[in-house]
Design a protein around this motif. Sequence first.
Motif, PDB file in Angstrom:
ATOM      1  N   GLY A  68      -5.365   3.327   6.453  1.00 28.40           N
ATOM      2  CA  GLY A  68      -6.009   2.102   6.918  1.00 28.40           C
ATOM      3  C   GLY A  68      -5.021   0.952   7.032  1.00 28.40           C
ATOM      4  O   GLY A  68      -5.052   0.176   7.993  1.00 28.40           O
ATOM      5  N   SER A 100      -6.618   4.956   2.237  1.00 27.70           N
ATOM      6  CA  SER A 100      -6.269   3.541   2.114  1.00 27.70           C
ATOM      7  C   SER A 100      -4.911   3.266   2.750  1.00 27.70           C
ATOM      8  O   SER A 100      -4.705   2.252   3.438  1.00 27.70           O
ATOM      9  CB  SER A 100      -6.253   3.126   0.640  1.00 27.70           C
ATOM     10  N   VAL A 117      -3.325   4.566  -4.870  1.00 23.59           N
ATOM     11  CA  VAL A 117      -4.336   4.561  -3.800  1.00 23.59           C
ATOM     12  C   VAL A 117      -4.288   5.916  -3.109  1.00 23.59           C
ATOM     13  O   VAL A 117      -3.275   6.628  -3.159  1.00 23.59           O
ATOM     14  CB  VAL A 117      -4.091   3.425  -2.782  1.00 23.59           C
ATOM     15  N   THR A 165       0.831  -1.214   0.000  1.00 23.70           N
ATOM     16  CA  THR A 165       0.000   0.000   0.000  1.00 23.70           C
ATOM     17  C   THR A 165       0.860   1.256   0.000  1.00 23.70           C
ATOM     18  O   THR A 165       0.526   2.262  -0.637  1.00 23.70           O
ATOM     19  CB  THR A 165      -0.941   0.006   1.213  1.00 23.70           C
ATOM     20  N   TYR A 209       0.672   4.008  -2.789  1.00 24.42           N
ATOM     21  CA  TYR A 209       0.394   5.395  -2.429  1.00 24.42           C
ATOM     22  C   TYR A 209       1.441   6.340  -3.021  1.00 24.42           C
ATOM     23  O   TYR A 209       1.106   7.413  -3.535  1.00 24.42           O
ATOM     24  CB  TYR A 209       0.347   5.536  -0.907  1.00 24.42           C
TER      25      TYR A 209
END
Length: 431
Positions: A397, A394, A390, A381, A385
Amino acid sequence: MSNRWCLLFGILFSTVCLSQEKWTLQDCVNKGKENSLKLMISALETQVSERQKQSVGSYYLPDITFNGGQSYNFGSAIDPNTNSRVSSNIQSTRASLDAGVTLFDYSNFIQHKRDLLSIDYAKLNEADVLFQYQSTLLELFYEAIGSQAFLEIQQQQLVNSKANLERVQKEVEAGAKPKSDFYDIEYIYHSETISIKQTQNTLYNQKLRLLHLLNYEGIDVESFSLVQKEESMAQLTAYEFNPTVEKAKLQQQVLEQEKKLIRSKNLPRLVGNYQYGSFYSKPFNSDVELRSNPFSKQMGDNKSQYVSFGLSIPVFQGGNVRRQLRVKQEELRLNTVKIKESEVSLANQVKELDNEIIQLEDIAKQLQKSIELSEKSFSTTQAKYENGQVDIFSFNGAKNQLLNSQFALIKNAYNHSFMEDKRRLYYTNSL
């Protein structure tokens, strides 16, 4: 500027922690035993019970008193020589040494045994106070050490958030990302600093309550941290000592002695008395010419001794003894149930602890696996990012997921240690 100050504060906090005193659970217990006023009071109450104890021989020591009195008799009498009424005012002085001793009283033997049991009961009360004190201390220690661990994880993640904040800021300044992305990550960073501050406040309050519980002065909250001492101890499976259970058992013996003490009221009692004394008398304001010997001669001539023995045999006491015996018998039956209740309660509590320990051991591997998965998820992630695949929420999270999984494993380990220590406390009254 505020973000930089927050980061600086975190670095300074970490530096201070390195210079803090390290207190283990045993260190806290030792400090509590030295300084706790509650434990001091229970120890002094035990000493009071010990001072109240009498030896068997002391019940049979004589009561010796010196008695003296001066009396005046005002009146008249018939003189046999003149058959007339004359004054008979007489003053007298009496002095005696009296001694009384109990020669036989079976209740004295019972009372002596009752006093010995009272001392043992006071010691168990002291142990029970220690048990309750250690229970409170144990819970507070692990609450604080859990907050410490959570704070460390939060501070580690704050470093990551700071790096992302600075990276996004540069990208926004370079025109690679919109200004809204910087606002989003700045908000998240600010929220994390607030969470850290809340955890710090919680930890501060827990450590402050710990200091108050220990009644330990000369140190402030920031000057010490808690550590869990790694020990390889064999699993405790056998009961050794629990003050609550032992108090109920000893109370049964106390009630038995009290029952015997009531029955002793129906037994004979033998006492002895002895008196050695003399007296002096002399008329005053009298018409009768009476020559009296001087004080010293009369006191020497009037000496006397008195010895007596008294046997007291109870015959009827209005049913008081029988009524008291019935009450005491019911108290014995009640305490028998209390013994059973305390034993069953202890067994159930230990069984529940054993089950929780097994459950914590079973889930530990799954929690470790959860960390591995959350680390992979966060890593991918993070890359997405950075590449704009994303959004920041997200990413946040995934980061929170990693935070929760890391703390869940640590909390599981602390809970396991807490349950082990609690079981040892229940079985031995020691930590």
